[in-house]
Design a protein around this motif. Structure first.
Motif, PDB file in Angstrom:
ATOM      1  N   SER A 283       0.837  -1.191   0.000  1.00  0.00           N
ATOM      2  CA  SER A 283       0.000   0.000   0.000  1.00  0.00           C
ATOM      3  C   SER A 283       0.876   1.246   0.000  1.00  0.00           C
ATOM      4  N   GLU A 284       0.521   2.205  -0.840  1.00  0.00           N
ATOM      5  CA  GLU A 284       1.268   3.465  -0.854  1.00  0.00           C
ATOM      6  C   GLU A 284       1.042   4.234   0.435  1.00  0.00           C
TER       7      GLU A 284
ATOM      8  N   PRO B 256       1.192  -5.018   3.237  1.00  0.00           N
ATOM      9  CA  PRO B 256       1.123  -5.897   2.069  1.00  0.00           C
ATOM     10  C   PRO B 256      -0.255  -5.832   1.399  1.00  0.00           C
ATOM     11  N   LEU B 257      -0.262  -5.885   0.071  1.00  0.00           N
ATOM     12  CA  LEU B 257      -1.520  -5.868  -0.666  1.00  0.00           C
ATOM     13  C   LEU B 257      -1.982  -7.260  -1.076  1.00  0.00           C
ATOM     14  N   LEU B 258      -1.157  -8.275  -0.884  1.00  0.00           N
ATOM     15  CA  LEU B 258      -1.609  -9.635  -1.174  1.00  0.00           C
ATOM     16  C   LEU B 258      -2.317 -10.191   0.059  1.00  0.00           C
ATOM     17  N   VAL B 259      -3.346 -10.971  -0.176  1.00  0.00           N
ATOM     18  CA  VAL B 259      -4.082 -11.602   0.916  1.00  0.00           C
ATOM     19  C   VAL B 259      -3.202 -12.700   1.512  1.00  0.00           C
ATOM     20  N   ASP B 260      -3.016 -12.645   2.817  1.00  0.00           N
ATOM     21  CA  ASP B 260      -2.271 -13.689   3.530  1.00  0.00           C
ATOM     22  C   ASP B 260      -3.298 -14.659   4.104  1.00  0.00           C
TER      23      ASP B 260
ATOM     24  N   LEU C 161      -3.779 -15.399   7.812  1.00  0.00           N
ATOM     25  CA  LEU C 161      -4.310 -14.376   8.707  1.00  0.00           C
ATOM     26  C   LEU C 161      -5.654 -13.810   8.269  1.00  0.00           C
ATOM     27  N   GLN C 162      -5.986 -13.943   6.976  1.00  0.00           N
ATOM     28  CA  GLN C 162      -7.168 -13.291   6.435  1.00  0.00           C
ATOM     29  C   GLN C 162      -8.024 -14.290   5.660  1.00  0.00           C
ATOM     30  N   ASP C 163      -9.320 -14.029   5.638  1.00  0.00           N
ATOM     31  CA  ASP C 163     -10.231 -14.836   4.836  1.00  0.00           C
ATOM     32  C   ASP C 163     -10.285 -14.229   3.439  1.00  0.00           C
ATOM     33  N   PRO C 164      -9.848 -14.973   2.423  1.00  0.00           N
ATOM     34  CA  PRO C 164      -9.872 -14.429   1.060  1.00  0.00           C
ATOM     35  C   PRO C 164     -11.259 -13.963   0.608  1.00  0.00           C
ATOM     36  N   LEU C 165     -12.323 -14.562   1.163  1.00  0.00           N
ATOM     37  CA  LEU C 165     -13.672 -14.173   0.774  1.00  0.00           C
ATOM     38  C   LEU C 165     -14.018 -12.752   1.212  1.00  0.00           C
ATOM     39  N   ASP C 166     -13.237 -12.182   2.124  1.00  0.00           N
ATOM     40  CA  ASP C 166     -13.427 -10.786   2.505  1.00  0.00           C
ATOM     41  C   ASP C 166     -12.840  -9.842   1.457  1.00  0.00           C
ATOM     42  N   HIS C 167     -12.020 -10.370   0.561  1.00  0.00           N
ATOM     43  CA  HIS C 167     -11.297  -9.545  -0.396  1.00  0.00           C
ATOM     44  C   HIS C 167     -11.622  -9.863  -1.854  1.00  0.00           C
ATOM     45  N   LEU C 168     -12.155 -11.036  -2.098  1.00  0.00           N
ATOM     46  CA  LEU C 168     -12.438 -11.501  -3.461  1.00  0.00           C
ATOM     47  C   LEU C 168     -13.847 -12.068  -3.538  1.00  0.00           C
ATOM     48  N   ARG C 169     -14.564 -11.720  -4.593  1.00  0.00           N
ATOM     49  CA  ARG C 169     -15.871 -12.332  -4.821  1.00  0.00           C
ATOM     50  C   ARG C 169     -15.842 -12.993  -6.183  1.00  0.00           C
ATOM     51  N   LEU C 170     -16.223 -14.254  -6.217  1.00  0.00           N
ATOM     52  CA  LEU C 170     -16.305 -14.991  -7.466  1.00  0.00           C
ATOM     53  C   LEU C 170     -17.631 -14.638  -8.142  1.00  0.00           C
ATOM     54  N   VAL C 171     -17.559 -14.080  -9.345  1.00  0.00           N
ATOM     55  CA  VAL C 171     -18.760 -13.777 -10.119  1.00  0.00           C
ATOM     56  C   VAL C 171     -19.147 -15.089 -10.798  1.00  0.00           C
ATOM     57  N   LEU C 172     -20.113 -15.787 -10.215  1.00  0.00           N
ATOM     58  CA  LEU C 172     -20.408 -17.162 -10.610  1.00  0.00           C
ATOM     59  C   LEU C 172     -20.742 -17.349 -12.093  1.00  0.00           C
ATOM     60  N   PRO C 173     -21.616 -16.535 -12.700  1.00  0.00           N
ATOM     61  CA  PRO C 173     -21.905 -16.797 -14.116  1.00  0.00           C
ATOM     62  C   PRO C 173     -20.681 -16.645 -15.027  1.00  0.00           C
ATOM     63  N   LEU C 174     -19.766 -15.746 -14.669  1.00  0.00           N
ATOM     64  CA  LEU C 174     -18.568 -15.508 -15.482  1.00  0.00           C
ATOM     65  C   LEU C 174     -17.378 -16.344 -15.032  1.00  0.00           C
ATOM     66  N   CYS C 175     -17.411 -16.784 -13.786  1.00  0.00           N
ATOM     67  CA  CYS C 175     -16.320 -17.529 -13.161  1.00  0.00           C
ATOM     68  C   CYS C 175     -15.022 -16.730 -13.157  1.00  0.00           C
TER      69      CYS C 175
ATOM     70  N   LEU D 145     -12.779  -6.975  -4.013  1.00  0.00           N
ATOM     71  CA  LEU D 145     -13.611  -6.195  -3.100  1.00  0.00           C
ATOM     72  C   LEU D 145     -12.785  -5.164  -2.350  1.00  0.00           C
ATOM     73  N   THR D 146     -11.481  -5.362  -2.332  1.00  0.00           N
ATOM     74  CA  THR D 146     -10.548  -4.482  -1.627  1.00  0.00           C
ATOM     75  C   THR D 146      -9.300  -4.324  -2.489  1.00  0.00           C
ATOM     76  N   PRO D 147      -8.435  -3.377  -2.147  1.00  0.00           N
ATOM     77  CA  PRO D 147      -7.160  -3.288  -2.877  1.00  0.00           C
ATOM     78  C   PRO D 147      -6.363  -4.592  -2.800  1.00  0.00           C
ATOM     79  N   GLN D 148      -6.469  -5.327  -1.688  1.00  0.00           N
ATOM     80  CA  GLN D 148      -5.772  -6.611  -1.578  1.00  0.00           C
ATOM     81  C   GLN D 148      -6.336  -7.624  -2.575  1.00  0.00           C
ATOM     82  N   GLY D 149      -7.647  -7.658  -2.719  1.00  0.00           N
ATOM     83  CA  GLY D 149      -8.254  -8.553  -3.688  1.00  0.00           C
ATOM     84  C   GLY D 149      -7.820  -8.213  -5.104  1.00  0.00           C
ATOM     85  N   GLU D 150      -7.793  -6.934  -5.422  1.00  0.00           N
ATOM     86  CA  GLU D 150      -7.353  -6.493  -6.757  1.00  0.00           C
ATOM     87  C   GLU D 150      -5.906  -6.900  -7.006  1.00  0.00           C
ATOM     88  N   ALA D 151      -5.055  -6.744  -5.992  1.00  0.00           N
ATOM     89  CA  ALA D 151      -3.639  -7.110  -6.144  1.00  0.00           C
ATOM     90  C   ALA D 151      -3.493  -8.611  -6.394  1.00  0.00           C
ATOM     91  N   CYS D 152      -4.278  -9.429  -5.708  1.00  0.00           N
ATOM     92  CA  CYS D 152      -4.214 -10.884  -5.914  1.00  0.00           C
ATOM     93  C   CYS D 152      -4.638 -11.251  -7.331  1.00  0.00           C
TER      94      CYS D 152
END
Length: 193
Positions: free
Chosen positions: A57-58, A63-67, A70-84, A89-96
């Motif tokens: 993070s500037e 760290p911007l990667l989800v660890d 320590l962290q639940d990835p579902l708090d940072h990433l959402r799977l768009v089911l129809p598109l897969c 959801l967060t800067p960490q999710g975007e970085a991953c």
């Protein structure tokens, strides 16, 4: 990040054959032998995608990667089911998404589509087996569902079935949504996760 058995913590598709230093040795040599800095990864994510990438993070340098230790990835990433594909959801999710190529690697997106179809079949098979009193078969269906590659799709399905907008997220798949919300099915599957 990947609920599947011995799968890469980043992509969830491949077998975790490498030990990745979450914070790279080149950036944090002191953490080289810390257990919580070691994650199971596939050779592709470890050597081709992440390498020494470790965005921060500037603002505060965190760290911007989800660890996933320590962290639940579902708090940072959402799977768009129809598109897969994943939505950050967060800067960490975007970085991953960016570092691991979660949406740009066609093999992952295609694999998630297959995993989505297979996961829907698994919950249907569990329901059929349970209705017939075949409880050991139902338990086997749940076990196998979690041991498949890309089990993050199954985890995302359960997570999103409880979302306030679940009817929209599962539009056209009301039967699947109903099964995912069934308390007995949730108990059987989520006990295995």
């Amino acid at each position: 990040m990947a609920p599947g058995h011995q799968r890469c913590m980043y992509c969830g598709d491949n077998q975790g054959t490498d030990i990745d230093h979450f914070e790279p040795k080149s950036l944090a040599p002191v953490r080289t032998f810390e257990w919580l800095n070691h994650l199971l990864a596939c050779a592709y994510c470890n050597s081709n995608q992440k390498r020494n990438a470790f965005p921060r993070s500037e603002g505060d340098g965190s760290p911007l990667l989800v660890d996933p230790t320590l962290q639940d990835p579902l708090d940072h990433l959402r799977l768009v089911l129809p598109l897969c594909t994943y939505k950050g959801l967060t800067p960490q999710g975007e970085a991953c998404i960016d570092v691991f190529g979660l949406n740009s690697r066609g093999v992952l997106v295609h694999g998630r589509r297959t995993a989505y179809a297979t996961a829907k079949q698994s919950v249907e098979l569990w329901h059929i087996a349970t209705d017939r009193g075949q409880h050991s078969k139902a338990a086997e269906v749940a076990r196998v569902a979690w041991d498949r590659p890309l089990a993050d799709v199954l985890a995302g399905m359960f997570h999103q079935s409880g979302h306030p907008a679940a009817e929209l997220l599962f539009s056209g798949e009301e039967e699947t949504l109903g099964l995912l919300r069934d308390p007995a099915l949730r108990g059987a599957f989520l006990a295995r996760a």
